[in-house]
Design a protein around this motif. Sequence first.
Motif, PDB file in Angstrom:
ATOM      1  N   LEU D  14       0.836  -1.198   0.000  1.00  9.57           N
ATOM      2  CA  LEU D  14       0.000   0.000   0.000  1.00  9.57           C
ATOM      3  C   LEU D  14       0.869   1.245   0.000  1.00  9.57           C
ATOM      4  CD1 LEU D  14      -2.624  -0.946   2.744  1.00  9.57           C
ATOM      5  CD2 LEU D  14      -2.972  -0.934   0.262  1.00  9.57           C
ATOM      6  N   THR D  15       0.367   2.295  -0.634  1.00  8.59           N
ATOM      7  CA  THR D  15       1.040   3.575  -0.492  1.00  8.59           C
ATOM      8  C   THR D  15       0.653   4.123   0.877  1.00  8.59           C
ATOM      9  OG1 THR D  15      -0.803   4.854  -1.345  1.00  8.59           O
ATOM     10  CG2 THR D  15       0.769   4.003  -2.947  1.00  8.59           C
ATOM     11  N   PHE D  16       1.391   5.125   1.281  1.00  4.89           N
ATOM     12  CA  PHE D  16       1.129   5.744   2.574  1.00  4.89           C
ATOM     13  C   PHE D  16      -0.321   6.213   2.671  1.00  4.89           C
ATOM     14  CE2 PHE D  16       1.102   9.138   5.665  1.00  4.89           C
ATOM     15  CZ  PHE D  16       1.921   8.644   6.667  1.00  4.89           C
ATOM     16  N   ARG D  17      -0.725   6.866   1.600  1.00 10.18           N
ATOM     17  CA  ARG D  17      -2.058   7.445   1.631  1.00 10.18           C
ATOM     18  C   ARG D  17      -3.145   6.367   1.569  1.00 10.18           C
ATOM     19  NH1 ARG D  17      -2.216  12.779   1.937  1.00 10.18           N
ATOM     20  NH2 ARG D  17      -0.014  12.808   1.477  1.00 10.18           N
ATOM     21  N   GLN D  18      -2.901   5.342   0.816  1.00 11.53           N
ATOM     22  CA  GLN D  18      -3.854   4.233   0.772  1.00 11.53           C
ATOM     23  C   GLN D  18      -3.973   3.601   2.153  1.00 11.53           C
ATOM     24  OE1 GLN D  18      -1.902   1.979  -2.306  1.00 11.53           O
ATOM     25  NE2 GLN D  18      -3.442   2.527  -3.851  1.00 11.53           N
ATOM     26  N   ALA D  19      -2.807   3.404   2.765  1.00 10.21           N
ATOM     27  CA  ALA D  19      -2.803   2.817   4.107  1.00 10.21           C
ATOM     28  C   ALA D  19      -3.548   3.731   5.080  1.00 10.21           C
ATOM     29  CB  ALA D  19      -1.362   2.601   4.568  1.00 10.21           C
ATOM     30  N   MET D  20      -3.298   5.031   4.918  1.00  6.29           N
ATOM     31  CA  MET D  20      -3.952   6.022   5.778  1.00  6.29           C
ATOM     32  C   MET D  20      -5.467   5.941   5.599  1.00  6.29           C
ATOM     33  SD  MET D  20      -2.343   8.320   7.609  1.00  6.29           S
ATOM     34  CE  MET D  20      -2.298  10.000   8.150  1.00  6.29           C
ATOM     35  N   ALA D  21      -5.882   5.862   4.343  1.00  2.66           N
ATOM     36  CA  ALA D  21      -7.319   5.800   4.057  1.00  2.66           C
ATOM     37  C   ALA D  21      -7.920   4.528   4.663  1.00  2.66           C
ATOM     38  CB  ALA D  21      -7.544   5.827   2.550  1.00  2.66           C
ATOM     39  N   GLU D  22      -7.220   3.431   4.531  1.00  3.32           N
ATOM     40  CA  GLU D  22      -7.743   2.187   5.106  1.00  3.32           C
ATOM     41  C   GLU D  22      -7.836   2.312   6.623  1.00  3.32           C
ATOM     42  OE1 GLU D  22      -5.696  -1.407   3.921  1.00  3.32           O
ATOM     43  OE2 GLU D  22      -6.815  -2.574   5.396  1.00  3.32           O
ATOM     44  N   LEU D  23      -6.810   2.904   7.202  1.00  2.00           N
ATOM     45  CA  LEU D  23      -6.808   3.100   8.651  1.00  2.00           C
ATOM     46  C   LEU D  23      -7.998   3.965   9.075  1.00  2.00           C
ATOM     47  CD1 LEU D  23      -5.472   2.795  11.393  1.00  2.00           C
ATOM     48  CD2 LEU D  23      -3.991   4.731  10.840  1.00  2.00           C
ATOM     49  N   ASP D  24      -8.216   5.002   8.298  1.00  2.00           N
ATOM     50  CA  ASP D  24      -9.338   5.890   8.582  1.00  2.00           C
ATOM     51  C   ASP D  24     -10.643   5.108   8.590  1.00  2.00           C
ATOM     52  OD1 ASP D  24     -10.079   8.611   9.057  1.00  2.00           O
ATOM     53  OD2 ASP D  24     -11.124   8.540   7.120  1.00  2.00           O
ATOM     54  N   GLY D  25     -10.822   4.291   7.567  1.00  2.00           N
ATOM     55  CA  GLY D  25     -12.047   3.490   7.478  1.00  2.00           C
ATOM     56  C   GLY D  25     -12.159   2.535   8.664  1.00  2.00           C
ATOM     57  N   ILE D  26     -11.059   1.938   9.009  1.00  2.00           N
ATOM     58  CA  ILE D  26     -11.077   0.975  10.127  1.00  2.00           C
ATOM     59  C   ILE D  26     -11.462   1.666  11.422  1.00  2.00           C
ATOM     60  CG2 ILE D  26      -9.505  -0.330  11.607  1.00  2.00           C
ATOM     61  CD1 ILE D  26      -8.169  -1.301   8.964  1.00  2.00           C
ATOM     62  N   VAL D  27     -10.821   2.820  11.669  1.00  2.00           N
ATOM     63  CA  VAL D  27     -11.129   3.511  12.925  1.00  2.00           C
ATOM     64  C   VAL D  27     -12.610   3.900  12.970  1.00  2.00           C
ATOM     65  CG1 VAL D  27     -10.688   5.620  14.228  1.00  2.00           C
ATOM     66  CG2 VAL D  27      -8.776   4.308  13.322  1.00  2.00           C
ATOM     67  N   ALA D  28     -13.095   4.415  11.820  1.00  2.00           N
ATOM     68  CA  ALA D  28     -14.503   4.825  11.779  1.00  2.00           C
ATOM     69  C   ALA D  28     -15.421   3.622  12.044  1.00  2.00           C
ATOM     70  CB  ALA D  28     -14.820   5.442  10.423  1.00  2.00           C
ATOM     71  N   LYS D  29     -15.095   2.509  11.426  1.00  2.00           N
ATOM     72  CA  LYS D  29     -15.930   1.315  11.592  1.00  2.00           C
ATOM     73  C   LYS D  29     -15.867   0.825  13.034  1.00  2.00           C
ATOM     74  CE  LYS D  29     -15.612  -2.397   8.737  1.00  2.00           C
ATOM     75  NZ  LYS D  29     -15.272  -2.969   7.412  1.00  2.00           N
ATOM     76  N   LEU D  30     -14.676   0.850  13.585  1.00  2.00           N
ATOM     77  CA  LEU D  30     -14.529   0.420  14.990  1.00  2.00           C
ATOM     78  C   LEU D  30     -15.356   1.315  15.896  1.00  2.00           C
ATOM     79  CD1 LEU D  30     -10.700  -0.382  15.258  1.00  2.00           C
ATOM     80  CD2 LEU D  30     -12.588  -1.974  15.588  1.00  2.00           C
ATOM     81  N   GLU D  31     -15.324   2.627  15.578  1.00  2.00           N
ATOM     82  CA  GLU D  31     -16.049   3.549  16.447  1.00  2.00           C
ATOM     83  C   GLU D  31     -17.555   3.436  16.277  1.00  2.00           C
ATOM     84  OE1 GLU D  31     -14.104   7.185  15.484  1.00  2.00           O
ATOM     85  OE2 GLU D  31     -12.698   7.015  17.151  1.00  2.00           O
ATOM     86  N   SER D  32     -17.965   2.943  15.108  1.00  2.00           N
ATOM     87  CA  SER D  32     -19.404   2.839  14.867  1.00  2.00           C
ATOM     88  C   SER D  32     -20.008   1.724  15.728  1.00  2.00           C
ATOM     89  CB  SER D  32     -19.651   2.527  13.397  1.00  2.00           C
ATOM     90  OG  SER D  32     -19.359   1.175  13.147  1.00  2.00           O
ATOM     91  N   ASN D  33     -19.121   0.841  16.223  1.00  2.00           N
ATOM     92  CA  ASN D  33     -19.591  -0.131  17.200  1.00  2.00           C
ATOM     93  C   ASN D  33     -20.602  -1.134  16.637  1.00  2.00           C
ATOM     94  OD1 ASN D  33     -19.091  -1.000  19.675  1.00  2.00           O
ATOM     95  ND2 ASN D  33     -19.867   0.844  20.716  1.00  2.00           N
ATOM     96  N   THR D  34     -20.493  -1.419  15.368  1.00  2.00           N
ATOM     97  CA  THR D  34     -21.492  -2.320  14.773  1.00  2.00           C
ATOM     98  C   THR D  34     -20.871  -3.640  14.346  1.00  2.00           C
ATOM     99  OG1 THR D  34     -21.033  -1.395  12.614  1.00  2.00           O
ATOM    100  CG2 THR D  34     -22.824  -0.395  13.849  1.00  2.00           C
ATOM    101  N   MET D  35     -19.641  -3.866  14.719  1.00  2.00           N
ATOM    102  CA  MET D  35     -18.957  -5.032  14.187  1.00  2.00           C
ATOM    103  C   MET D  35     -19.031  -6.218  15.130  1.00  2.00           C
ATOM    104  SD  MET D  35     -15.549  -3.150  12.965  1.00  2.00           S
ATOM    105  CE  MET D  35     -14.933  -4.354  11.810  1.00  2.00           C
ATOM    106  N   GLU D  36     -18.867  -7.341  14.513  1.00  2.00           N
ATOM    107  CA  GLU D  36     -18.666  -8.578  15.262  1.00  2.00           C
ATOM    108  C   GLU D  36     -17.375  -8.437  16.049  1.00  2.00           C
ATOM    109  OE1 GLU D  36     -20.144 -11.360  15.617  1.00  2.00           O
ATOM    110  OE2 GLU D  36     -21.713 -11.418  14.101  1.00  2.00           O
ATOM    111  N   LEU D  37     -17.340  -9.171  17.162  1.00  5.84           N
ATOM    112  CA  LEU D  37     -16.110  -9.138  17.956  1.00  5.84           C
ATOM    113  C   LEU D  37     -14.908  -9.545  17.101  1.00  5.84           C
ATOM    114  CD1 LEU D  37     -14.782  -8.779  20.723  1.00  5.84           C
ATOM    115  CD2 LEU D  37     -15.013 -11.253  21.022  1.00  5.84           C
ATOM    116  N   GLU D  38     -15.119 -10.652  16.385  1.00  8.30           N
ATOM    117  CA  GLU D  38     -13.997 -11.160  15.580  1.00  8.30           C
ATOM    118  C   GLU D  38     -13.567 -10.112  14.537  1.00  8.30           C
ATOM    119  OE1 GLU D  38     -16.785 -12.683  16.101  1.00  8.30           O
ATOM    120  OE2 GLU D  38     -16.293 -14.517  17.167  1.00  8.30           O
ATOM    121  N   ASP D  39     -14.587  -9.483  13.893  1.00  6.23           N
ATOM    122  CA  ASP D  39     -14.268  -8.477  12.890  1.00  6.23           C
ATOM    123  C   ASP D  39     -13.582  -7.291  13.525  1.00  6.23           C
ATOM    124  OD1 ASP D  39     -15.335  -9.991  10.929  1.00  6.23           O
ATOM    125  OD2 ASP D  39     -17.322  -9.036  11.014  1.00  6.23           O
TER     126      ASP D  39
END
Lengths: 88, 88, 88, 88, 88, 88, 457
Positions: D14-39
């Motif tokens: 991944l490029t830095f920015r791609q990685a950053m974007a993925e990280l952003d999505g992950i943090v947002a999803k984690l904060e949304s609190n809608t995921m399975e524990l495993e996910d």
Amino acid sequence: MEDTQKEATPIEELTFRQAMAELDGIVAKLESNTMELEDSLAAYERGVALLRALRGRLDDAQQKVDVLMGELEQDASDEEIDTTLHKA
Amino acid sequence: MEDTQKEATPIEELTFRQAMAELDGIVAKLESNTMELEDSLAAYERGVALLRALRGRLDDAQQKVDVLMGELEQDASDEEIDTTLHKA
Amino acid sequence: MEDTQKEATPIEELTFRQAMAELDGIVAKLESNTMELEDSLAAYERGVALLRALRGRLDDAQQKVDVLMGELEQDASDEEIDTTLHKA
Amino acid sequence: MEDTQKEATPIEELTFRQAMAELDGIVAKLESNTMELEDSLAAYERGVALLRALRGRLDDAQQKVDVLMGELEQDASDEEIDTTLHKA
Amino acid sequence: MEDTQKEATPIEELTFRQAMAELDGIVAKLESNTMELEDSLAAYERGVALLRALRGRLDDAQQKVDVLMGELEQDASDEEIDTTLHKA
Amino acid sequence: MEDTQKEATPIEELTFRQAMAELDGIVAKLESNTMELEDSLAAYERGVALLRALRGRLDDAQQKVDVLMGELEQDASDEEIDTTLHKA
Amino acid sequence: MEGAPEEAKRPLTVSQAMALAKGALENCVVTLVGEVSEVSVKPGYKAAYFTVKDTGASMPCMMWTNRYRASGVQLRVGMLVQMTGRFTLYAPKGRMNFDVFSLSMAGEGDLRKQVADLAEKLRKQGLMAPERKRALPAVPHTIGLVTSPRGAAVHDVLRTLRRRWPAARVVLAGVPVEGKVAPGALMTGMKAVVDAGAEVVLLVRGGGSFEDLMPFNDERLAITISRCPVPVVTGIGHEPDTSIADMVADVRASTPTAAAEAAVPSAADVRAQLAAASDRMAALVRAQLRTHEREVDAVVGRPVFKDPAILFATDAQTLDILGDRLHRAIPASVERDRAVLASYGTRLATRGRTLTRAFCMKTDEEGRVLLSRGAALVEGYDAQWKLAASRLNDLSPLAVIGRGYALARNDEGRIVSSIADAPVGSRIAVRVADGTLSADVVAATHDEQTEIPWKEA
């Protein structure tokens, strides 16, 4: 460097007027500030060389003229002595 | 230098009149103010040489009289210092 | 990295102005903050190399000009000494 | 786990920015609190891995930039020394 | 036992959410008080098993998260040290 | 015996609820006081057998539940210890 | 004189007598020929005074200066002149004069006529045309001098040439200039000097009578002069008479000296000319040098040579600005990225701390429910059982046994309610209050029919 196809004539082969004209052109081009650094450097170098050569030629010319005039004056004063002697 | 094809005649080979005319020409050329410094210098040098030669000729001049016919009667009142008589 | 197809020209092959223009572009792109970190690093590296080369060239040019000016001034002061001696 | 069909790209690819974007999505999803524990666990793990990789890259970049800036500053101080020597 | 046709899925094959949902159902059924003793016993047993499995998974998850967070914090403090050293 | 055609189901084959229902029926029949002594004896005997079997089942169930609850509590307190240790 | 007749008898005064004579004489205009014996022509006089004579008489004459000049004759003693005039009296001295109106040389008339005719002829041939006149060489190197080797003229010429232009070589043809041989000699002399290289020929002689000058009116000489390959200057001292030679020459000077002056420049003039040329050349060369010096100085004064830093000023400044921007651009972006990352770190940490919390709460809740449920799980069933147990207990048919009744069962387990149920010999089990007895039926007694009252209840 834009004028490389036109090799610079050796300064000794230029007349004073030609050298002066080239120097004028160089100064104008340098002052126009549109040259590449490399070109302006080369132009500057050439300009200084021309300037030095022109000064040298002027000095030589002045000296030559002084010598020639000195000879004329020597003649004239000899003549005066002659005349004076002659009259005496 | 424009006139190099026309080698300058040795001054001793010039008549007074030719030398005078050349000197006049040099002055005129110098006055035209269109010469290269080098040419002017050369012209000046030539001019000075011509001047000195002409002056020298004037200074050294001694009247020469060649008597082709008849017999010149000496004039007692003339000082004959400057005159050389040649009997033809 | 977006511009890899366009291999960077070796800096020695660039003119001062070309190098300057490339540096300008790099700085503008860096400032736009739209580059990938990897690209911006590469760009920064190139920029630093360009900057150093340009500075070096400027310094060389300045030095060369200083030397030339020194020669000119040397001439001038020699002349002054000559003149003084001449007058004496 | 919902996103298993989309295998995670190896971070090094991944490029830095791609990685950053993925990280952003992950943090947002984690904060949304809608995921399975495993996910969320997997996401968390991926997020941490991304964060560390990005930090590493940033550190490398910083180091590289520091080195380059050091060179520039070295140049500048060399020049200053030169100037000082020159003036002395 | 009424639900014997539907063999209970091995817990390890359940997602956390599925296990949770089953546990929810079991608790509700237990509270409804309409079950055979044997069923409620079995349900209870299953419930306990699910709960323990869930707890175990949570513990594992927490532990994993703790490890990851530890890494994050380690990175962060390393960086802080770096930064401090850098500034020093 | 009126119900002899209907051989009593072996108790172990009865669910707790079935056994209880049978027991209830027996009690009701006994209370109706319409039975032959022998029947009532048989019923009573069956009732006692049922009672016993149910008691046994209940005891087993209780024991099982106790074990399970013990496990649950054990888990919980382990966790607490963990948490405490963790916090320490 | 009005009263003359009547006063004739009376003696006249001297003045009257003179007036009478004057009147008589002045009416008599005569033309006469005589030889000039005395001449007095002086500048400032109003008239020329001379005497003419012949063998028997002499006669004083006067001629008003204007008339004398007009006559073109220069009076000399011995000259034979023809004149027309009248007698007049000079009363104060009582002297008679002959007042001459016109004067010409007697005996020359023919010659003059010949000369004039020749002049006219040559003029018509164009030999005197102004356009034929050639310019003299400015600086002649060889000067041909054709004149008499004796007399003042040759020396005047040589002296003048020596004074003005000693550099010239003089080739001299000393020839007779009078007499019959003179024209041929003059022509030979001219050829000789031209052959000797003369660039200009001076043809001179001193003054003389009209007759003396006749060789210079010779037609052959005139043609020779006109065809001479070099310019010819005449200096024949015989004003006002003009010879044919003068007319066809390229330059006519009035005297030999003037001819010499015309032929050569003055050495002093030439020296002055040379000096001027010298000064002019020097001035021009110096001016050119000064011009060039100014040009060079102007270039030296240009900003690029005065302050060459301007050559690179723009570039240097641009470079500094670019350097500064470059310097700031990348660290800023790293810092920005780092800040973003830090925020992600914080969020991840926060999230990490609460990641399992919701799940834990849920499981804890479920755990609590399970616990409570576990505690109550068996309770209901237990109560149910207890109730059933107590009720069953109350209903136990065995309570009867407690009061002393016993319950016998045959080996089939059936209640023995009839002796038929337990044949003798069979074993029966007798349930008593506190246990069961095993008994063998040893005997059987058949009771009378007894009523069983509870059966009817």
